[in-house]
Enzyme design. Structure first.
Site, PDB file in Angstrom:
ATOM      1  N   CYS A  35      17.943  -8.185 -11.498  1.00  0.00           N
ATOM      2  CA  CYS A  35      18.037  -7.777 -12.901  1.00  0.00           C
ATOM      3  C   CYS A  35      18.575  -6.345 -13.006  1.00  0.00           C
ATOM      4  O   CYS A  35      19.734  -6.109 -12.737  1.00  0.00           O
ATOM      5  CB  CYS A  35      16.682  -7.966 -13.583  1.00  0.00           C
ATOM      6  SG  CYS A  35      16.798  -7.959 -15.384  1.00  0.00           S
ATOM      7  N   HIS A  62      14.727 -13.562 -12.177  1.00  0.00           N
ATOM      8  CA  HIS A  62      13.643 -12.890 -11.457  1.00  0.00           C
ATOM      9  C   HIS A  62      12.920 -13.842 -10.506  1.00  0.00           C
ATOM     10  O   HIS A  62      11.929 -14.470 -10.896  1.00  0.00           O
ATOM     11  CB  HIS A  62      12.615 -12.371 -12.464  1.00  0.00           C
ATOM     12  CG  HIS A  62      13.055 -11.153 -13.206  1.00  0.00           C
ATOM     13  ND1 HIS A  62      12.872  -9.876 -12.734  1.00  0.00           N
ATOM     14  CD2 HIS A  62      13.688 -11.022 -14.396  1.00  0.00           C
ATOM     15  CE1 HIS A  62      13.357  -9.007 -13.590  1.00  0.00           C
ATOM     16  NE2 HIS A  62      13.863  -9.667 -14.616  1.00  0.00           N
ATOM     17  N   GLU A  87      10.873 -13.190  -8.182  1.00  0.00           N
ATOM     18  CA  GLU A  87       9.481 -12.773  -7.913  1.00  0.00           C
ATOM     19  C   GLU A  87       8.519 -13.334  -8.958  1.00  0.00           C
ATOM     20  O   GLU A  87       7.316 -13.373  -8.732  1.00  0.00           O
ATOM     21  CB  GLU A  87       9.397 -11.238  -7.844  1.00  0.00           C
ATOM     22  CG  GLU A  87       9.450 -10.494  -9.182  1.00  0.00           C
ATOM     23  CD  GLU A  87      10.860 -10.312  -9.732  1.00  0.00           C
ATOM     24  OE1 GLU A  87      11.800 -10.952  -9.214  1.00  0.00           O
ATOM     25  OE2 GLU A  87      11.014  -9.530 -10.705  1.00  0.00           O
TER      26      GLU A  87
END
Lengths: 223, 79
Positions: free
Chosen positions: A87, A197, A199
């Site tokens: 990002c 994302h 994660e």
């Protein structure tokens, strides 16, 4: 695998990605503040996390690209140390020139925060080896400036050289990105930048685990 | 010496903000408004008296930070 997460003022996914790395590697990564000038000698991976570094002043990633730690990150990246930018991290990599192109304001002008479907375009890299080529995965995006843009020659080269990592699924492009590009590699495929994302979908409690393979791939390649 | 740097998206690069402004102008009754583009103006004070040296310095600033030349053009003027 020894990893470092770079923390800028207004990074906000640094701890999330640190947690994902810790789960994958078994040890906590080094958290390196943007004002530091050096990183430890033995380092297998550098992660630039998501967030709004320097309040997105001037352009997303523009200020962070010139912060003291980035000189060291650029030097390491040029020597071949793998770098993952997520990002805002992707925006910073483009602003430094380590990756080609730029992330522009979303075509809708709206901040988009939702899960998107995307396909794995290249699964023969240290970042994506645990996926299968063409696999469709769902990973959330959360950004206002994710509209990937580069001139036609650069886009052709990225596609021709297998430097497109992920593409938004047809009809699920959240930001107007050229050729549905969600993530790219540098030429040597030692640097990857992506808007979604991983994660945030790296353990079952997140409601999905499609992002976990990126961290597992890196551990497999770098440990 | 004071300089004004204008940073604009290159022609051909989508400018959704400019487009939204154009549509708003039309809604306000300003008809006949064509293409609208939005950019940035950055004023820089320089400790410099020579215009050509100042221009060179500002160009370097634009290339390194003030503009992203993948998508933006810049123009420098002195006040």
């Amino acid at each position: 695998m020894k990893a470092a997460v770079i923390v800028f003022p207004a990074s906000n996914c640094d701890r999330d990605v640190a947690m994902a790395l810790e789960r994958a590697t078994g040890k906590a990564p080094l958290m390196a503040w943007h004002g530091e000038a050096n990183l430890p000698d033995q380092l297998d991976l550098i992660v630039l996390p998501g967030g709004f570094s320097y309040g997105d002043y001037l352009r997303c990633g523009a200020m962070a690209a010139h912060s003291p730690i980035m000189r060291e990150v650029i030097a390491r990246a040029k020597k071949g140390t793998p770098v993952l930018g997520i990002c805002n991290g992707f925006q910073i990599l483009c602003e430094t020139g380590l990756l080609p192109g730029v992330l522009m304001r979303n075509a809708s002008l709206k901040f988009v925060s939702r899960s998107v479907a995307m396909t794995v375009e290249a699964a023969n890299t240290m970042f994506t080896a645990r996926y299968t080529p063409g696999q469709t995965i769902r990973i959330p995006v959360a950004h206002g400036d994710g509209n990937y843009f580069a001139d036609k020659a650069t886009l052709d080269r990225l596609e021709g050289e297998g430097q497109v990592a992920f593409r938004y699924a047809q009809g699920d492009n959240p930001n107007g990105a050229a050729r549905n590009i969600a993530g790219i590699f540098n030429e040597r495929r030692t640097i990857m930048g992506m808007m979604p994302h991983p994660e945030r979908v790296s353990e079952p409690l997140h409601g999905g685990t499609d992002g976990k393979a990126i961290f597992d791939s890196l551990v497999g390649a770098l440990s | 010496m004071k300089a004004r740097v204008t940073v604009m998206l290159k022609s051909g690069v989508l400018d959704p903000q400019g487009k939204a402004i154009g549509q708003a102008l039309n809604r306000l009754g300003f008809h006949g408004v064509g293409d609208v583009r939005q950019g940035k103006v950055i004023e820089v004070e320089l400790d410099e008296t020579d215009t050509s040296r100042a221009h060179a310095k500002l160009s370097e600033m634009c290339e390194k930070l003030l503009a992203n030349t993948v998508i933006e053009n810049y123009a420098i003027e002195f006040k």
